[in-house]
Scaffold this active site. Structure first.
Site, PDB file in Angstrom:
ATOM      1  N   ARG A 154      -5.572   0.658   8.442  1.00  0.00           N
ATOM      2  CA  ARG A 154      -4.157   0.180   8.440  1.00  0.00           C
ATOM      3  C   ARG A 154      -3.370   0.705   9.752  1.00  0.00           C
ATOM      4  O   ARG A 154      -3.759   1.902  10.092  1.00  0.00           O
ATOM      5  CB  ARG A 154      -3.491   0.925   7.211  1.00  0.00           C
ATOM      6  CG  ARG A 154      -3.931   0.254   5.776  1.00  0.00           C
ATOM      7  CD  ARG A 154      -3.373   0.935   4.583  1.00  0.00           C
ATOM      8  NE  ARG A 154      -4.002   0.499   3.473  1.00  0.00           N
ATOM      9  CZ  ARG A 154      -4.166   1.253   2.134  1.00  0.00           C
ATOM     10  NH1 ARG A 154      -3.649   2.664   2.260  1.00  0.00           N
ATOM     11  NH2 ARG A 154      -4.587   0.831   1.250  1.00  0.00           N
ATOM     12  N   GLN A 195       1.882  -6.032  -3.176  1.00  0.00           N
ATOM     13  CA  GLN A 195       2.477  -6.380  -1.810  1.00  0.00           C
ATOM     14  C   GLN A 195       3.727  -5.342  -1.452  1.00  0.00           C
ATOM     15  O   GLN A 195       3.969  -4.585  -2.258  1.00  0.00           O
ATOM     16  CB  GLN A 195       2.525  -7.757  -1.322  1.00  0.00           C
ATOM     17  CG  GLN A 195       1.404  -8.471  -1.213  1.00  0.00           C
ATOM     18  CD  GLN A 195       0.707  -9.009  -2.589  1.00  0.00           C
ATOM     19  OE1 GLN A 195       1.268  -9.580  -3.343  1.00  0.00           O
ATOM     20  NE2 GLN A 195      -0.643  -8.401  -2.760  1.00  0.00           N
ATOM     21  N   ASP A 211       0.882  -1.168   0.160  1.00  0.00           N
ATOM     22  CA  ASP A 211      -0.050   0.073  -0.034  1.00  0.00           C
ATOM     23  C   ASP A 211       0.803   1.195  -0.109  1.00  0.00           C
ATOM     24  O   ASP A 211       0.435   2.230   0.633  1.00  0.00           O
ATOM     25  CB  ASP A 211      -1.086   0.037   1.188  1.00  0.00           C
ATOM     26  CG  ASP A 211      -1.896  -1.090   1.173  1.00  0.00           C
ATOM     27  OD1 ASP A 211      -2.279  -1.752   0.179  1.00  0.00           O
ATOM     28  OD2 ASP A 211      -2.490  -1.633   2.449  1.00  0.00           O
ATOM     29  N   GLY A 243      -4.499  -4.235  -3.721  1.00  0.00           N
ATOM     30  CA  GLY A 243      -5.725  -3.169  -4.042  1.00  0.00           C
ATOM     31  C   GLY A 243      -5.048  -1.958  -4.281  1.00  0.00           C
ATOM     32  O   GLY A 243      -4.218  -1.213  -3.399  1.00  0.00           O
ATOM     33  N   HIS A 244      -4.685  -1.389  -5.709  1.00  0.00           N
ATOM     34  CA  HIS A 244      -3.854  -0.415  -6.150  1.00  0.00           C
ATOM     35  C   HIS A 244      -4.703   0.706  -6.664  1.00  0.00           C
ATOM     36  O   HIS A 244      -5.691   0.517  -7.549  1.00  0.00           O
ATOM     37  CB  HIS A 244      -3.131  -0.750  -7.300  1.00  0.00           C
ATOM     38  CG  HIS A 244      -2.000  -2.103  -7.007  1.00  0.00           C
ATOM     39  ND1 HIS A 244      -1.221  -2.531  -7.820  1.00  0.00           N
ATOM     40  CD2 HIS A 244      -1.646  -2.573  -5.886  1.00  0.00           C
ATOM     41  CE1 HIS A 244      -0.467  -3.415  -7.083  1.00  0.00           C
ATOM     42  NE2 HIS A 244      -0.845  -3.455  -6.090  1.00  0.00           N
ATOM     43  N   LYS A 273       1.984   2.097  -5.316  1.00  0.00           N
ATOM     44  CA  LYS A 273       2.558   1.601  -6.450  1.00  0.00           C
ATOM     45  C   LYS A 273       1.650   1.873  -7.595  1.00  0.00           C
ATOM     46  O   LYS A 273       2.021   2.235  -8.607  1.00  0.00           O
ATOM     47  CB  LYS A 273       2.635   0.096  -6.078  1.00  0.00           C
ATOM     48  CG  LYS A 273       3.689  -0.404  -5.062  1.00  0.00           C
ATOM     49  CD  LYS A 273       3.696  -1.941  -4.911  1.00  0.00           C
ATOM     50  CE  LYS A 273       2.361  -2.588  -4.384  1.00  0.00           C
ATOM     51  NZ  LYS A 273       2.129  -2.238  -2.756  1.00  0.00           N
TER      52      LYS A 273
HETATM   53  P1  GDP Z   1      -0.781   0.229  -3.553  1.00  0.00           P
HETATM   54  O1  GDP Z   1      -1.316  -0.993  -3.062  1.00  0.00           O
HETATM   55  O2  GDP Z   1       0.660   0.167  -3.322  1.00  0.00           O
HETATM   56  O3  GDP Z   1      -1.188   0.686  -5.003  1.00  0.00           O
HETATM   57  O4  GDP Z   1      -1.362   1.619  -2.529  1.00  0.00           O
HETATM   58  P2  GDP Z   1      -2.854   1.700  -2.244  1.00  0.00           P
HETATM   59  O5  GDP Z   1      -3.562   2.205  -3.485  1.00  0.00           O
HETATM   60  O6  GDP Z   1      -3.283   0.553  -1.676  1.00  0.00           O
HETATM   61  O7  GDP Z   1      -2.888   2.789  -1.118  1.00  0.00           O
HETATM   62  C1  GDP Z   1      -2.191   4.194  -1.528  1.00  0.00           C
HETATM   63  C2  GDP Z   1      -3.326   5.238  -0.894  1.00  0.00           C
HETATM   64  O8  GDP Z   1      -2.508   6.248  -0.994  1.00  0.00           O
HETATM   65  C3  GDP Z   1      -4.326   5.245  -2.107  1.00  0.00           C
HETATM   66  O9  GDP Z   1      -5.433   5.542  -1.312  1.00  0.00           O
HETATM   67  C4  GDP Z   1      -3.799   6.391  -2.834  1.00  0.00           C
HETATM   68  O10 GDP Z   1      -4.994   7.230  -3.440  1.00  0.00           O
HETATM   69  C5  GDP Z   1      -3.070   7.378  -1.799  1.00  0.00           C
HETATM   70  N1  GDP Z   1      -1.857   8.115  -2.231  1.00  0.00           N
HETATM   71  C6  GDP Z   1      -0.897   7.508  -3.119  1.00  0.00           C
HETATM   72  N2  GDP Z   1      -0.090   8.603  -3.170  1.00  0.00           N
HETATM   73  C7  GDP Z   1      -0.245   9.467  -2.462  1.00  0.00           C
HETATM   74  C8  GDP Z   1       0.276  10.621  -1.925  1.00  0.00           C
HETATM   75  O11 GDP Z   1       1.380  11.142  -2.288  1.00  0.00           O
HETATM   76  N3  GDP Z   1      -0.402  11.332  -0.886  1.00  0.00           N
HETATM   77  C9  GDP Z   1      -1.488  11.231  -0.380  1.00  0.00           C
HETATM   78  N4  GDP Z   1      -2.175  11.912   0.551  1.00  0.00           N
HETATM   79  N5  GDP Z   1      -2.373   9.993  -0.822  1.00  0.00           N
HETATM   80  C10 GDP Z   1      -1.518   9.064  -1.671  1.00  0.00           C
HETATM   81  P1  IMO Z   2      -0.993  -4.102  -2.048  1.00  0.00           P
HETATM   82  O1  IMO Z   2      -0.462  -4.792  -3.458  1.00  0.00           O
HETATM   83  C1  IMO Z   2      -0.988  -4.388   2.002  1.00  0.00           C
HETATM   84  C2  IMO Z   2      -1.120  -8.719   3.683  1.00  0.00           C
HETATM   85  C3  IMO Z   2      -2.441  -8.970   4.288  1.00  0.00           C
HETATM   86  C4  IMO Z   2      -1.904 -10.003   5.433  1.00  0.00           C
HETATM   87  C5  IMO Z   2      -0.811 -10.690   4.655  1.00  0.00           C
HETATM   88  C6  IMO Z   2      -1.089 -11.977   4.073  1.00  0.00           C
HETATM   89  O2  IMO Z   2      -2.275  -3.345  -2.388  1.00  0.00           O
HETATM   90  O3  IMO Z   2      -0.001  -3.445  -1.686  1.00  0.00           O
HETATM   91  P2  IMO Z   2      -2.744 -12.782   2.110  1.00  0.00           P
HETATM   92  O4  IMO Z   2      -4.232 -12.533   1.729  1.00  0.00           O
HETATM   93  O5  IMO Z   2      -1.621 -12.257   1.006  1.00  0.00           O
HETATM   94  O6  IMO Z   2      -2.413 -14.072   2.320  1.00  0.00           O
HETATM   95  O7  IMO Z   2      -2.369 -12.073   3.497  1.00  0.00           O
HETATM   96  O8  IMO Z   2      -0.503  -9.679   3.615  1.00  0.00           O
HETATM   97  N1  IMO Z   2      -1.388  -8.128   2.348  1.00  0.00           N
HETATM   98  C7  IMO Z   2      -1.485  -7.005   1.962  1.00  0.00           C
HETATM   99  N2  IMO Z   2      -1.047  -5.819   2.678  1.00  0.00           N
HETATM  100  N3  IMO Z   2      -1.117  -4.483   0.766  1.00  0.00           N
HETATM  101  C8  IMO Z   2      -1.296  -5.552  -0.008  1.00  0.00           C
HETATM  102  O9  IMO Z   2      -1.237  -5.443  -1.466  1.00  0.00           O
HETATM  103  C9  IMO Z   2      -1.353  -6.879   0.772  1.00  0.00           C
HETATM  104  N4  IMO Z   2      -1.670  -7.891   0.065  1.00  0.00           N
HETATM  105  C10 IMO Z   2      -1.656  -8.884   1.217  1.00  0.00           C
HETATM  106  O10 IMO Z   2      -3.212  -7.905   5.019  1.00  0.00           O
HETATM  107  O11 IMO Z   2      -1.378  -9.378   6.459  1.00  0.00           O
HETATM  108 MG    MG Z   3      -2.718  -1.573  -2.013  1.00  0.00          MG
END
Ligand code: GDP
Ligand code: IMO
Ligand code: MG
Length: 429
Positions: A304, A223, A13, A40-41, A16
């Site tokens: 989180r 991840q 998270d 979840g991106h 990416k």
């Molecule tokens: P990923 O799984 O690595 O793609 O990240 P996620 O989408 O799960 O979580 C990142 C969260 O931060 C999302 O809600 C994005 O919209 C938000 N986000 C990404 N970059 C920034 C930033 O520079 N500032 C803020 N405030 N939010 C951001």
């Molecule tokens: P992105 O790509 C954050 C965590 C789960 C749990 C552990 C094992 O959005 O960064 P699983 O279902 O993979 O067997 O769970 O890994 N986890 C993540 N945490 N971002 C993710 O993906 C994750 N994918 C799995 O919360 O702790």
């Molecule tokens: Mg994510």
């Protein structure tokens, strides 16, 4: 040669999806290489706001071929819902390809994921319960069913009936759960197969020549390094490698072809699920980060856990990935903080540790040692030029570069595509 891997540097998270959505404009191929719909991106661009679980975040550029790589496990129901959503919001998905080698998440995988978590009770890992662990376990146990198998109903039926016999024995004899019905799963998956068939292809014949031609290719990690089954906080990890090395295996691109490996790090750190997290803030500062940054899981909606930047874990992540660059996200979250802390070492049994321990029992007892830096207390969210960032932000970034021995190549200051500050060019231009 222009293969760039985008990899999570922390516990996932990190942002990416946003980095890929920004960089993909110049790419020819974007390939997701690991995980499944546990990812979840979030992407926010002119099409709107999206949570991508399986489809590569480059899909918004019609000229970019997007591949769900062999290293991904696919729940066809989730993928079809994601494709429907994209279509309904006018996103062209005709340039999506699914590797025929990618394994499928079957109904028994998600079921067993939940049952295993319940069996663990207090020791639950906090998985996303999407069936990720059981699907990857079946892949290495040679019990998996691959996307390509959906294209031949006879072979698919044979594989399914043999595997289901075993799964039903586990379900009924170990978990006292009613058995799953072969006909039901078969029909359901044949229906999925018909809808996904146009996308399923052998992909090395597409990827190999693109690498040979030196086309710009982005590898989209899922991840983060600290969830890696080998180098993460085992057993509180996921089940496929989120590391740069996983990018090689999950796409079939040899490591010598990698040009750059970009580690995505938040300016602080978060974790979802169980497991040790030395810099976790269980106080109002952690709460403030969570509320300001809306730190709730993009896949499960779970809050989180938030904490200060952990440079011990960060250095380890740089090492095991061989990062050439860092993309530093969420700098804006610190905009009105009076001061910022960075964990530079751990204290364990009166000893100072400056390397990341392999044993979670040790990590659980590590106390962070912090260094404090003044913050900037002005809004950065509209800044596009690196030189316009306040002096304190420059100092913070420079200190992270020093602690991690890796240069920061871009900084993000908000969730939208253009809230991005380029520090140095990323594609060789
Ligand atoms: P990923 O799984 O690595 O793609 O990240 P996620 O989408 O799960 O979580 C990142 C969260 O931060 C999302 O809600 C994005 O919209 C938000 N986000 C990404 N970059 C920034 C930033 O520079 N500032 C803020 N405030 N939010 C951001
Ligand atoms: P992105 O790509 C954050 C965590 C789960 C749990 C552990 C094992 O959005 O960064 P699983 O279902 O993979 O067997 O769970 O890994 N986890 C993540 N945490 N971002 C993710 O993906 C994750 N994918 C799995 O919360 O702790
Ligand atoms: Mg994510």
């Amino acid at each position: 040669m222009s293969v760039i891997a985008i990899v999570g540097g922390q516990w996932g998270d990190e942002g990416k999806g946003k980095i890929i959505d920004f960089l993909a404009e110049k790419a020819k191929l974007v390939i997701r290489f690991s995980g499944g719909d546990n990812a979840g991106h979030t992407v926010i661009n002119p099409y709107g706001e999206f949570r991508m679980h399986l489809v590569p975040s480059g899909i918004f550029y019609p000229q970019v071929t997007c591949i769900i790589g062999n290293g991904v496990v696919i729940n066809p129901a989730v993928l079809l819902t994601e494709l429907d959503e994209l279509r309904s919001r006018s996103v062209d998905i005709s340039h999506l390809i699914i590797s025929d080698r990618a394994h499928l998440i079957m109904p028994y995988h998600a079921l067993l994921d939940g049952l295993e978590e319940e069996r663990r009770g207090k020791g639950a890992l906090g998985t996303t319960r999407r069936g990720i662990g059981p699907a990857f376990a079946d892949k290495v146990a040679r019990l998996g069913i691959r996307a390509g198998n959906l294209l031949n109903k006879n072979i698919f039926l044979k594989q399914l009936s043999s595997t289901l016999e075993l799964k039903n024995a586990i379900l009924t004899k170990i978990y006292q759960h009613p058995p799953l019905l072969l006909e039901e799963i078969f029909e359901q998956y044949c229906h999925y197969g018909e809808q996904l068939a146009p996308f399923i292809k052998e992909t090395s014949s597409i990827i190999g020549p693109a690498v040979a031609r030196g086309e710009p290719i982005l590898l989209e990690g899922a991840q983060g390094a600290l969830l890696d089954p080998d180098f993460g906080t085992y057993p509180y990890v996921t089940s496929s490698s989120p590391l740069a090395g996983g990018g090689s295996i999950g796409t079939g691109i040899g490591p010598m072809a990698f040009d750059r490996v970009i580690g995505v790090f938040k300016a602080y750190i978060t974790r979802v699920g169980s497991g040790p997290m030395p810099t976790e803030l269980k106080d109002e500062v952690g709460e403030l980060i969570r509320e300001k940054a809306h730190e709730y899981g993009a896949t499960t909606g779970r809050p989180r856990r938030c904490g200060w930047f952990d440079a011990v874990a960060g250095r380890f992540s740089v090492q095991v990935n061989g990062f050439s660059d860092i993309a530093l996200t969420h700098l804006d979250i610190y905009d009105d903080f009076p001061l910022i802390k960075i964990c530079t070492a751990y204290k364990f049994d009166n000893k100072i540790l400056d390397s990341f321990p392999s044993d979670v029992a040790i990590l659980e007892r590590c106390q962070p040692i912090y260094e404090e830096l003044p913050a900037w207390q002005v809004s950065t969210s509209k800044i596009h030029d690196f030189n316009q960032l306040p002096l304190e932000a420059h100092r913070y970034i420079a200190r992270l570069e020093e602690l991690l021995s890796c240069p920061v190549s871009c900084v993000t200051v908000g969730p939208k595509r253009d809230q991005m500050i380029k520090v140095r060019s990323i594609f060789s231009e």
